[in-house]
Design an enzyme around this catalytic site. Structure first.
Site, PDB file in Angstrom:
ATOM      1  N   ASP A   1       0.842  -1.206   0.000  1.00 50.14           N
ATOM      2  CA  ASP A   1       0.000   0.000   0.000  1.00 50.14           C
ATOM      3  C   ASP A   1       0.877   1.257   0.000  1.00 50.14           C
ATOM      4  O   ASP A   1       0.695   2.169  -0.835  1.00 50.14           O
ATOM      5  CB  ASP A   1      -0.899  -0.056   1.260  1.00 50.14           C
ATOM      6  CG  ASP A   1      -2.038   0.928   1.256  1.00 50.14           C
ATOM      7  OD1 ASP A   1      -2.197   1.689   0.284  1.00 50.14           O
ATOM      8  OD2 ASP A   1      -2.788   0.946   2.256  1.00 50.14           O
TER       9      ASP A   1
ATOM     10  N   GLY B   1       0.963 -10.344   4.249  1.00 48.11           N
ATOM     11  CA  GLY B   1       1.996  -9.552   4.910  1.00 48.11           C
ATOM     12  C   GLY B   1       1.591  -9.306   6.356  1.00 48.11           C
ATOM     13  O   GLY B   1       1.436 -10.260   7.129  1.00 48.11           O
TER      14      GLY B   1
END
Ligand code: ADP
Length: 172
Positions: free
Chosen positions: A34, A119
């Site tokens: 992100d 993650g």
């Protein structure tokens, strides 16, 4: 052309029509992939994301790609792993299906995905890979408009897990 490929790389460098962001529900940026996508796309991406009012886990919203080579970014918050009995598999599948729906609706023929939820959200890698590959294959089987999906894996272990899931699915 192979319609589903597993590759190793940095998704911010992909030249597909859309790249998918493993976002959080605020859509206001974060760490991991992100953060990398927001850095590469530039501040106008955050400006557009602020107008979207967030996004629920398993849903997907689309923005422009700004400074990326990709024309669009599709933002989807993956599920946080809570042991597997809290709908995590269905929510992860929904991330892939809903993201591909946004791609189809916006005329994208090529789409790149990162490994959603594996993650900081700690979804077990092998299980996530099987869910992802099955979802993408199911969608491609009934959506000719998507010409190619690329699973872009940042490290060797992730690449091996997705390649294994793809090989297993193709053996069916
Ligand atoms: P989540 O919160 O959904 O778990 P993360 O960003 O923490 O998302 O991790 C998802 C996956 O994205 C991990 O496999 C991580 O290694 C990978 N990743 C991080 N940066 C990039 C990048 N630039 N391109 C592709 N994958 C990336």
């Amino acid at each position: 052309m192979e319609r589903l490929l597993v590759v190793r790389g940095d998704i911010t460098r992909e030249r597909t029509d859309a790249i998918v962001n493993a976002a959080n529900c605020s859509l206001l940026g974060g760490g991991g992939v992100d953060g990398a996508i927001h850095r590469a796309a530039g501040p106008r991406l955050l400006d557009e994301c602020r107008t979207l009012g967030g996004c629920r886990t398993g849903e997907a919203k689309i923005t422009k790609g700004y400074d990326l080579a990709a024309k669009y970014v599709i933002h989807t918050p993956g599920p946080v792993w809570h042991g597997g009995a809290h709908g995590e598999d269905a929510l992860l599948r929904s991330c892939y299906i809903e993201s591909l729906k946004r791609a189809s609706e916006n005329g994208c023929a090529t789409v790149a995905f990162p490994s959603i939820s594996t993650g900081v959200y700690h979804f077990p890698l092998e299980r996530a890979a099987a869910v992802a590959i099955t979802a993408i294959r199911d969608y491609l089987a009934v959506h000719d408009e998507i010409e190619q999906v690329r699973m872009v894996c940042f490290d060797a272990r992730t690449e091996a897990a997705y390649q294994h899931a793809l090989d297993a699915a193709e053996g069916l």
